[in-house]
Design an enzyme around this catalytic site. Structure first.
Site: not given
Lengths: 433, 433
Positions: B237, B420, B262, B259, B415, B130, B327-328, B214, B191, B361
């Site tokens: 981020s 088994h 973003h 940062q 068990e 995506y 994250e960073h 999103n 969709q 990046d």
């Protein structure tokens, strides 16, 4: 009776697609209830756990204690048969030995432009293990979940297991002890997942939760995902057996039933190039069912979801197997090993007549937590990697940055991210930017 | 103004906990709408996609076509600046080279009991990627998602990207071409996720879906999870910078703003042992903001979620960093490398003054898809492993089974899983069981 399909017949493709798309689980909609339970545990902590245990498990946590004491585990071990303890220890040693080979390697290298790159694998700090109560409380699953976590180096493995009417299978405690579980709490359901994810006065939160459970547990795991990590959402178990005329019908029947006895929603499928073998297996299943303690469950699974498919040649079964993407795949055929090389999608492959799937459930050493419901197309069984995470490392010298920088500036500007570009160009001494 | 904390002050622990628990995303409740969209795509296929594209993107798919044609990509490449194409190609080559080192090794061995064990890694057959439309349509993210899939050996990489008013960033097409994307469809939103998961007349379904989007895309990914695999659900981020008095305030300020630009929900944090540096950085941020095209976004992020924390010694920052699990993580300090060894939780570490995060990046080679919102405590950035899956292999001879079998029979019976036990004992020749 299970469905019987002939790959040579005209309606086969349609019938196989129906088999592929069969829903074996009706997703009970418990999400509203689970949401309320989680909110309650977040708000009230231990008190909420006590109330739910009283209501659902008829256990008074305030008198027996939330945390299982060391002496309780000691005493449980005394209740276990020595033979079972020895078998658990044997299984534990084999699981540990297998999973030790899965420890990933760190990497650090300097590339041709002089850039220092790499990554570092580290264990997750703390992990929660959900163990179901009652008849699905399997000590083997405790080993399969907890032992890899310990091999990964997880410092704190926390087990939760409900105690309906105060009872917990002593072998579950034994397996927890053998696998190195650090804390055990006698709670279950969505409330136990909430306690692991958010913590209570007594229970410190964990970073990831693994282990199978009922619809409430599964819904709770989906809800807390993000706050903590989760493993896969386990579905009913399944086996696909590929067999030629040389295979032993009684053994195949026993393996089909070993899967079917798990759950009425389990699925057992045989694909063979021998119609005679198919007939013999169906007859053997019917015979063996008669003497099986879990006959009702196994019969329901076999008649509802079982399937026997006859193909012209056994190699024709590979395309079908890859679409089914079974959790467990057994191959009993003269050329089992070479057939296995045509398998793209399967959680685990059991090669040859002397490798019943039940060996993998207990003492093979490989993990028995495997992808179900065709998810072997995109996911793997549980491993040491599930209890670790990777941090990448990047280190540039001034000279290295001079080589990489201009392209980064170009791309930052092309993406409309001028502060990105500036963070590089400032260092390149380009004061104009 | 960003929050300013002093680790020596009495209220610090409470204030730090507030920072840790700050929610930077209000989860928009779009699940009902998404459920309806998915059902519609399942029922009507291409027709549903055409209707949504007309309604949301003002695009008539019936005239321009659902699938992007080869000539359209050729033409888009002609529109791209040569400098940008060269930079993308440079980035692609570095990403491929780095990820080739991540290809996992198969294993096959015979253990001390003569059991043949191992595993085999195989690429996922087909993957959907995506790509958001509009301003968040980043060609670098196309490379970061598609290149590792191709390194893994994924045969079919399918990209979806919405075309608001018919427009798609030509550099996105260029990146898709460079990364080896096999099919591109001009659709987006829930969709597009439904089409990838369930297929339509034109689009064959994939086995796994990756890439950011999103709230609708995120909700749709959660819903189709299980039918297909998904990657993480990406959040806003974030960067954490650890710096001592030797660091250059202007560079730190630029990195904090890179940062912040973003997203207004992005987060930039500085921890330093120098109050003077903290002051200088705050002043530099204020100055640099003035000339930034995305000033409004960056200023909102910095004032709402930014933080500057002063600690007595820089090594005191490690415990805080491990709780933040950024994250960073950038480290600009005399002993940056040794400090980095104390980091347990971070998506990626950028060591030293000449390694701004923006290098990672674009052109470092490591992946820029990294765990956000403290999930580096339990998860890793995108890698070749995310596009492969592992099948375990078990193979016993009759002699091997004789060694393993008795313990399996014991555990199966313990068990309550007699089928088994029987599947093993039949082969051991124990007809009584």
């Amino acid at each position: 009776m299970p469905v019987r399909l002939d790959a040579g017949s005209p309606g086969f493709n349609e019938a196989f697609r129906t088999l592929l798309q069969a829903k074996r689980e009706s997703a009970e909609d418990v999400d509203q209830a689970v949401q309320a339970i989680i909110a309650d545990v977040v708000a009230k902590g231990d008190l909420a756990l006590a109330a739910y245990s009283k209501a659902f498990d008829r256990v008074d946590l305030e008198s027996v204690g939330l945390r299982v004491a060391t002496w309780e585990i000691d005493r449980a071990l005394e209740l276990c048969a020595q033979e079972a303890l020895d078998a658990l220890r044997f299984a534990r040693d084999r699981i540990v030995a297998f999973h030790e080979r899965q420890r990933p390697k760190d990497e650090r290298f300097t590339d041709s432009l002089g850039i220092d790159l790499g990554w570092r694998w580290l264990p997750i700090d703390s992990v929660g293990l959900y163990v179901p109560g009652g008849t699905a409380s399997y000590p083997s699953s405790v080993l399969m979940n907890a032992a890899p976590a310990k091999v990964a180096g997880v410092k704190r493995v926390v087990m939760v297991v409900p105690a309906p009417d105060g009872k917990i299978n002593p072998l579950v405690f034994a397996a927890a002890r053998l696998a190195g579980v650090d804390e055990i709490y006698r709670i279950g359901g969505a409330q136990a997942i909430a306690a692991l994810a958010y913590g209570t006065q007594t229970i410190s939160p964990v970073a990831k939760i693994v282990g199978p459970g009922n619809a409430y547990v599964a819904a709770a795991k989906r809800r807390v995902f993000g706050t903590v990590g989760i493993d896969m959402i386990a579905g009913p178990s399944e086996v696909l057996i590929l067999a030629d005329a040389s295979a032993e019908p009684e053994w195949i029947a026993a393996d089909l039933l070993a899967q079917a006895e798990h759950d009425a929603a389990a699925q057992s499928i045989l694909i063979t190039d021998s119609a005679a073998l198919a007939d013999a297996v169906e007859a053997a299943v019917a015979r063996q069912l008669l003497t099986l303690p879990r006959k009702a469950i196994a019969a329901a699974s076999w008649s509802e979801f079982g399937a026997v498919i006859v193909v012209p040649e056994l190699k024709d079964s590979l395309a079908l197997a890859n679409q089914l993407a079974p959790e467990h795949l057994e191959i009993m055929a003269a050329n089992a090993e070479s057939l296995s090389e045509g398998i793209q999608n399967a959680g685990a492959i059991f090669i040859g007549a002397h490798t019943p799937e039940a060996i993998g459930d207990y003492v093979g050493g490989s993990n028995h937590v495997l992808p179900t419901a065709r998810s072997a197309r995109f996911s793997s069984g549980l491993s040491v990697l599930d209890f670790m995470k990777r941090t990448t490392i990047l280190k540039c010298s001034a000279a290295g940055l001079a080589r990489l920088g201009p392209a980064a500036v170009t791309l930052g500007r092309a993406e409309g991210l001028d502060a990105h570009a500036r963070s590089v160009s400032l260092r390149l001494g380009d004061q104009a930017s």
